[in-house]
Design a protein around this motif. Structure first.
Motif, mmCIF file in Angstrom:
data_model
loop_
_atom_site.group_PDB
_atom_site.id
_atom_site.type_symbol
_atom_site.label_atom_id
_atom_site.label_comp_id
_atom_site.label_asym_id
_atom_site.label_seq_id
_atom_site.Cartn_x
_atom_site.Cartn_y
_atom_site.Cartn_z
ATOM 1 N N PRO A 10 0.829 -1.210 0.000
ATOM 2 C CA PRO A 10 0.000 0.000 0.000
ATOM 3 C C PRO A 10 0.865 1.263 0.000
ATOM 4 O O PRO A 10 1.986 1.276 0.505
ATOM 5 C CB PRO A 10 -0.798 -0.114 1.303
ATOM 6 C CG PRO A 10 0.069 -0.942 2.198
ATOM 7 C CD PRO A 10 0.799 -1.907 1.305
ATOM 8 N N ASP B 216 -3.119 5.255 -1.465
ATOM 9 C CA ASP B 216 -4.198 4.295 -1.179
ATOM 10 C C ASP B 216 -4.861 4.579 0.155
ATOM 11 O O ASP B 216 -6.068 4.399 0.304
ATOM 12 C CB ASP B 216 -3.633 2.864 -1.170
ATOM 13 C CG ASP B 216 -2.970 2.495 -2.478
ATOM 14 O OD1 ASP B 216 -3.552 2.802 -3.537
ATOM 15 O OD2 ASP B 216 -1.872 1.913 -2.445
ATOM 16 N N VAL C 163 -10.308 8.438 -0.785
ATOM 17 C CA VAL C 163 -9.285 7.618 -0.135
ATOM 18 C C VAL C 163 -9.667 7.450 1.328
ATOM 19 O O VAL C 163 -10.036 8.434 1.992
ATOM 20 C CB VAL C 163 -7.899 8.295 -0.264
ATOM 21 C CG1 VAL C 163 -6.834 7.472 0.446
ATOM 22 C CG2 VAL C 163 -7.541 8.485 -1.722
ATOM 23 N N SER D 242 -5.787 -1.662 3.937
ATOM 24 C CA SER D 242 -5.258 -2.069 2.635
ATOM 25 C C SER D 242 -5.753 -3.448 2.237
ATOM 26 O O SER D 242 -5.968 -3.724 1.042
ATOM 27 C CB SER D 242 -3.730 -2.047 2.657
ATOM 28 O OG SER D 242 -3.241 -2.961 3.618
ATOM 29 N N LEU E 2 -5.526 -4.434 -2.954
ATOM 30 C CA LEU E 2 -4.642 -3.757 -3.905
ATOM 31 C C LEU E 2 -3.916 -4.785 -4.751
ATOM 32 O O LEU E 2 -3.253 -5.687 -4.238
ATOM 33 C CB LEU E 2 -3.631 -2.883 -3.147
ATOM 34 C CG LEU E 2 -4.249 -1.852 -2.196
ATOM 35 C CD1 LEU E 2 -3.173 -1.165 -1.388
ATOM 36 C CD2 LEU E 2 -5.062 -0.847 -2.978
#
Length: 852
Positions: free
Chosen positions: A349, A426, A454, A515, A520
């Protein structure tokens, strides 16, 4: 026998008298005028000289002579009756015919020398005229022969005769040399498909079979020359054009074949195109396009620009196929050619740390990275975005993976940089000091995070301080839509201390939890792409850009397209200053090799073709210049209309140089926001890198001050600055720079004049003096009355006069000041209508300096 003069001798030999005198002088004769006598000895001496100079001095020299003729004529050019003089020089050698017997006495030959010279000259003129006439007749015959051959061939093709192999081949007509006489041939009957011989053709064209007399030949010669003068140039031009276009093939057929069907072309049409360019793409004249558009109801000119839709309609109307092309077609083609498909893996992240000034962002990151960064920042303030990658063994509880941190400045001037940080991240860590609460930059960070969609993690810092109040932070953030999970919201609040390390592990666990929810992914095998975090101009390494790889892998040697710039990656450097060969997803690195410093926040990508990357970069630069020019023109027009009838505002010109692109942009924006209606800040030049001599010269020309932010001036710049007395300022903290510029702008403001009433005197009685006039006996009721200050006369609190005091007396003495409660006599200058009950007000104007 009468004596022969030079004039008679010139007429006999057919020469001009001046030319003959010149030749006689060259031969060593003493003749100077046309009346001088010429003897036989003089003739023999002239003949010997001419023989030696033209024909040589050996055997048979007197049987050969070389003459040079000059003819002059004038040709009209057709422009306002102008004419050009043309001089033609001809050099010919004549040989004496061997008609005389070899056993003739040499003495007799010598006696006949001058007579033979005259005869040779006449014969040569006649021979030359005959040759010119012969050449003209030969050309006419050749043209007739070609026309006859073409006519026969056409008749054969129409009557479908047997193939051309059965016909006798065409006999070419040789060109006649001017020195070679035409052979005497008997006329032969022409065969079918075969042109007549040259001599027969010439005779046929002339209408006679025998030879002509001298006068007839001269007449023909003059007619031929006249005809050549009229049409020769036009014929030669036509012949040259015919040769370039393929000429005439055998049988009289032209080489060009007219197409049986119209040619339909595919015409590429950009978003805007001129009428001339559109006609050129269709291979037609621009007049045809103008006519077509006129019939369609649109009157245009050849240089007028039309839009893409209109051009497509015109192309279809004229029978061609339009192909619509976008201006950014090349850029789209390059971007679409890049494939990011492949096996996806979980990537690290990217976390951005945001918050207000001095709330401990860098200190918290410093504790996580186990490095000392905050001590190296000017004034403890981060001046530009820092990117750091923390490996799994440095992040407790991270189980082997890593986290990339972006540290953004918290000062108000770096709003744009914080916005770019939010777009590239992120997760956002919002650092709020527990003892200070929510501040303006804290609110801006929340807004940026929401705009970029975000997720937020709030780190309540400085929990080790006595005045820490975390509930106050939750309370104030809830007013801006950030609700804690304890209060039923979706935002995690973690209590931390960057000084003691309290709660840091919990903060990292919260980051990893968020995260994992985001899932991701990235494709390591794909070409690298990401965002430019920062860029600067290094003196030793050239342009250096800090980039964050968001997908794919960036390798050493890749061709990178970053914003308006491109280049081949020469070196990759990580945050520790070590050289690496590649950088995977989520990794921040510095790259070298670009041709310039891209803007912070620009996207970068790896492309396969360097040529296409250069073309895309040039296209983007052109677009950027057009947009910037349009904005400047718009601003000029808006300022012109808004300032009509107003005084011109003062302008503070600045030449700004900074160490990195992000700081430069932030400072430039902050300075331009300081502009007011009276004083404007104009950054005439800005750039990344040290201050050079060019910057100093520009500052000298524009009367600007030079400001360097974390950069210094080189030797050439310092020399110019010292010699010309320019103002140079160095800064390392942005708010100090802005404060000093504000002070400079305040000094350029026009001061304000404030009026203060210093005293009031009431008129109790009026006396008349013969020399002074009316003198008012007054009592000072307020303040003090001064002799040298301005006054007003008030009647019923209405100003009826404004002027100055002529006299101020106390009893019989002139005084400069009378205090409150005392009596005095006052004489008003140029005013005698003072009455009892009036008030005399004494006032002063005070200069008040203005500030922004």
């Amino acid at each position: 026998m009468s004596e022969m003069t030079v004039k008679d001798f010139a007429a006999k030999v057919g020469r001009d008298v001046p030319r003959l005198l010149e030749q006689m002088k060259e031969a060593g004769l003493a003749h100077k005028s046309e009346s001088d006598a010429v003897s036989e000895e003089d003739k023999r001496q002239l003949l010997d000289y001419l023989t030696k100079s033209h024909g040589g001095g050996g055997a048979g020299a007197r049987n050969r002579i070389t003459l040079t003729r000059k003819t002059r004529s004038r040709i009209k050019t057709g422009e306002r009756g102008k004419s050009i003089e043309v001089q033609v020089r001809k050099k010919r050698t004549y040989v004496k015919r061997e008609d005389a017997k070899e056993d003739e006495q040499p003495a007799a030959e010598e006696d006949a020398g001058p007579r033979q010279l005259v005869g040779d000259m006449a014969d040569s003129q006649q021979a030359e005229a005959e040759r010119e006439a012969e050449q003209a007749r030969a050309r006419a015959a050749e043209e007739s022969a070609r026309e006859a051959a073409a006519k026969v061939e056409t008749e054969k093709s129409e009557a479908e005769q047997p193939p051309a192999a059965s016909v006798e081949p065409e006999i070419p007509v040789p060109e006649l040399d001017s020195e070679t006489p035409a052979p005497e041939e008997a006329p032969a009957p022409p065969k079918e498909g075969r042109p007549e011989p040259r001599r027969a053709a010439v005779k046929k064209a002339s209408g006679k079979g025998g030879k002509k007399g001298r006068h007839e030949r001269d007449d023909d010669d003059r007619g031929d020359r006249e005809e050549r003068r009229r049409g020769g140039k036009k014929a030669k031009r036509a012949e040259r054009r015919g040769g370039r276009r393929g000429g005439v093939q055998g049988g009289g057929k032209h080489g060009f074949q007219k197409p049986t069907q119209p040619i339909v072309r595919e015409v590429s049409i950009p978003e805007s195109i001129s009428v001339a360019d559109l006609a050129d793409k269709m291979s037609i004249k621009a007049n045809e396009v103008i006519k077509t558009m006129f019939t369609m109801g649109a009157a245009v000119t050849i240089n007028q620009t039309i839009d893409q839709d209109t051009a497509a309609i015109v192309v279809e109307e004229m029978g061609h196929k339009p192909k619509l092309v976008k201006d950014d077609a090349l850029e789209t083609e390059v971007l679409e050619a890049i494939s990011y498909e492949g096996d996806e893996v979980t990537r690290d992240p990217v976390v951005t740390v945001m918050g207000h000034v001095d709330h401990g962002k860098t200190s918290l990151l410093d504790y996580i990275r186990k490095a000392k960064v905050a001590t190296g920042e000017a004034g403890g303030i981060t001046q530009h975005i820092g990117a750091y990658h923390v490996k799994g063994d440095q992040v407790k509880g991270n189980h082997g993976s890593g986290v990339t941190f972006l540290d953004t400045p918290g000062h108000a001037a770096f709003t744009a940089m914080r916005a770019r940080g939010a777009k590239a991240t992120d997760v956002v860590i919002l650092v709020v000091a527990a003892d200070d609460g929510v501040m303006p930059q804290t609110i801006e960070a929340v807004e940026h995070a929401k705009a970029a969609e975000v997720p937020l993690v709030v780190a309540v810092n400085k929990m080790d301080k006595p005045g820490a109040d975390p509930d106050r932070v939750k309370n104030e953030l809830s007013q801006h839509g950030v609700i804690s999970e304890e209060w039923g919201g979706d935002t995690q609040f973690v209590h931390v201390s960057a000084h003691t390390g309290e709660g840091v592990d919990e903060l990292l666990e919260a980051i990893l939890l968020v995260s994992e929810v985001l899932e991701l992914k990235a494709v390591p095998e794909a070409p690298g792409k990401g965002v430019v975090i920062e860029s600067r101009l290094d003196k030793g390494r050239g342009p250096v850009a800090t980039v964050l790889v968001q997908n794919g892998t960036l390798k050493k040697g890749d061709i990178v397209l970053a914003g308006l710039h491109y280049g081949r990656v020469r070196a990759l450097t990580n945050e520790l200053g070590k050289q690496v060969d590649e950088a995977g997803p989520g990794m921040p690195v510095e790259i070298q090799g670009l041709d310039g410093t891209p803007e912070a926040g620009d996207d970068f990508m790896v492309v396969a073709d360097e040529k296409k990357a250069r073309e895309v970069a040039n296209f983007r630069q052109g677009k950027y210049r057009e947009v910037r020019l349009a904005r400047q023109q718009k601003a000029k027009l808006e300022n012109m209309f808004s300032q009509m009838g107003q005084e011109e505002a003062a302008k503070l010109n600045i030449v700004l140089k900074a160490d990195v692109q992000g700081s430069l942009e932030a400072i430039k924006g902050a300075l331009e926001e300081l502009s007011t209606d009276e004083v404007q800040v104009s950054v005439v030049s800005s750039g990344v890198g040290g201050i050079t001599g060019t910057d100093a010269n520009l500052a000298l020309a524009s009367e600007a001050i030079v400001i360097g932010f974390n950069v210094r001036a080189d030797a050439a710049a310092r020399e110019i600055i010292e010699r010309e007395g320019l103002e140079l300022r160095y800064y390392s903290v942005i708010y100090q720079l802005i404060d000093d510029v504000k002070k400079a702008m305040s000094g350029m403001l026009e001061p304000e004049w404030k009026e203060e009433i210093v005293g009031v005197a009431e008129v109790r009685d009026v006396f008349r003096a013969p020399k002074i006039g009316a003198v008012a006996g007054c009592m000072v009721v307020e303040g003090n009355v001064f002799r040298n200050k301005k006054i007003r006369v008030l009647r019923d609190n209405v100003v009826i006069y404004e002027g100055e005091l002529e006299s101020l007396r106390r009893y019989k003495d002139d005084v400069q000041e009378v205090r409150n409660g005392m009596e005095c006599g006052i004489g008003v200058k140029n005013y005698n209508d003072v009455q009892v009950g009036d008030k005399i007000e004494v006032f002063d104007q005070v200069k008040v300096e203005r500030t922004l």
